[in-house]
Motif scaffolding. Structure first.
Motif, short mmCIF file in Angstrom:
data_model
loop_
_atom_site.label_atom_id
_atom_site.label_comp_id
_atom_site.label_asym_id
_atom_site.label_seq_id
_atom_site.Cartn_x
_atom_site.Cartn_y
_atom_site.Cartn_z
N ILE A 49 -48.77 75.03 53.77
CA ILE A 49 -48.27 75.37 52.16
C ILE A 49 -47.50 76.81 52.10
N GLU A 50 -48.04 77.75 52.91
CA GLU A 50 -47.61 79.23 52.81
C GLU A 50 -46.33 79.10 53.69
N ARG A 51 -46.23 78.36 54.67
CA ARG A 51 -45.23 78.30 55.54
C ARG A 51 -43.84 77.79 54.98
N ARG A 52 -43.98 76.93 53.92
CA ARG A 52 -42.98 76.24 53.07
C ARG A 52 -42.55 77.20 51.94
N GLY A 53 -43.30 78.17 51.53
CA GLY A 53 -43.20 78.85 50.42
C GLY A 53 -43.74 78.23 49.24
N PHE A 54 -44.59 77.02 49.33
CA PHE A 54 -45.27 76.46 48.30
C PHE A 54 -46.67 77.17 47.80
N ARG A 55 -46.90 76.63 46.70
CA ARG A 55 -48.21 77.12 46.13
C ARG A 55 -49.03 75.89 45.75
N ALA A 56 -50.50 76.17 45.89
CA ALA A 56 -51.20 75.09 45.41
C ALA A 56 -52.53 75.43 44.87
N ILE A 57 -53.10 74.96 43.84
CA ILE A 57 -54.29 75.03 43.29
C ILE A 57 -55.49 74.15 43.47
N GLU A 58 -56.54 74.51 43.23
CA GLU A 58 -57.69 73.62 43.34
C GLU A 58 -58.45 73.44 41.84
N ASN A 59 -58.94 72.25 41.70
CA ASN A 59 -59.60 72.05 40.56
C ASN A 59 -60.29 70.91 40.54
N ALA A 60 -61.66 70.48 40.31
CA ALA A 60 -62.48 69.48 40.44
C ALA A 60 -62.34 68.41 41.58
N GLY A 61 -62.06 69.35 42.77
CA GLY A 61 -62.05 68.68 44.00
C GLY A 61 -60.47 68.09 44.29
N GLN A 62 -59.59 68.42 43.40
CA GLN A 62 -58.42 68.02 43.86
C GLN A 62 -57.46 69.28 43.97
N VAL A 63 -56.36 69.00 44.67
CA VAL A 63 -55.37 70.24 45.32
C VAL A 63 -54.21 69.65 44.51
N VAL A 64 -53.54 70.43 43.89
CA VAL A 64 -52.24 70.37 43.24
C VAL A 64 -51.29 71.19 43.96
N ILE A 65 -50.32 70.70 44.47
CA ILE A 65 -49.34 71.51 45.25
C ILE A 65 -47.89 71.22 44.62
N PHE A 66 -47.37 72.45 44.29
CA PHE A 66 -46.24 72.70 43.90
C PHE A 66 -45.20 72.94 44.71
N CYS A 67 -44.40 72.02 45.10
CA CYS A 67 -43.30 71.87 46.19
C CYS A 67 -42.08 72.23 45.94
N ASN A 68 -42.23 73.72 45.52
CA ASN A 68 -41.06 74.71 44.96
C ASN A 68 -41.17 75.99 45.04
N ARG A 69 -40.55 76.88 44.80
CA ARG A 69 -40.64 78.36 44.96
C ARG A 69 -40.66 78.94 43.56
N GLU A 70 -40.56 77.86 42.67
CA GLU A 70 -40.37 78.47 41.21
C GLU A 70 -41.88 79.14 40.76
N PRO A 71 -41.66 80.27 39.89
CA PRO A 71 -42.93 81.02 39.49
C PRO A 71 -43.99 80.00 38.60
N LEU A 72 -45.09 80.05 38.84
CA LEU A 72 -46.11 79.33 38.03
C LEU A 72 -46.66 80.30 36.65
#
Length: 76
Positions: A49-72
Motif C-alpha cells: 500500500i505504502e509503496r504505491r502511495g495509497f492509503r487504507a483504513i480498517e473498520n469492522a474486520g474490513q480494509v478499505v483501500i484508496f487506490c489514489n494519492r488524493e487527500p482523505l
C-alpha cells in the motif's frame, strides 16, 4: 462472487487486487482483514500500500483501500 482457489500465492493475490478495475482506475477496493492476514500478511500488505502511495483504513474486520494519492477528508 467467485471463490478463490484453495491456495493462492501472496504475489497472485496482490496482483489480482491491484489489477482490479476499481484499483486500476484510482478507485476504492475493500478486502477482508482476515484474508489479508491469512494470504499475504499485514506487514507485506501495508508495505505494498505504502509503496504505491495509497492509503487504507480498517473498520469492522474490513480494509478499505484508496487506490489514489488524493487527500482523505473525514466527513463525520
Amino acid at each position: 462472487m467467485t471463490a478463490l482457489p484453495a491456495t493462492i500465492s501472496p504475489d497472485r493475490w496482490l496482483c489480482q487486487l491491484f489489477a482490479s478495475r476499481a484499483a486500476a482506475s484510482g478507485g476504492v477496493v475493500r478486502r477482508s482483514l482476515r484474508d489479508v492476514d491469512r494470504i499475504v500478511g499485514r506487514s507485506r500488505f501495508l508495505h505494498e500500500i505504502e509503496r504505491r502511495g495509497f492509503r487504507a483504513i480498517e473498520n469492522a474486520g474490513q480494509v478499505v483501500i484508496f487506490c489514489n494519492r488524493e487527500p482523505l477528508r473525514s466527513l463525520r
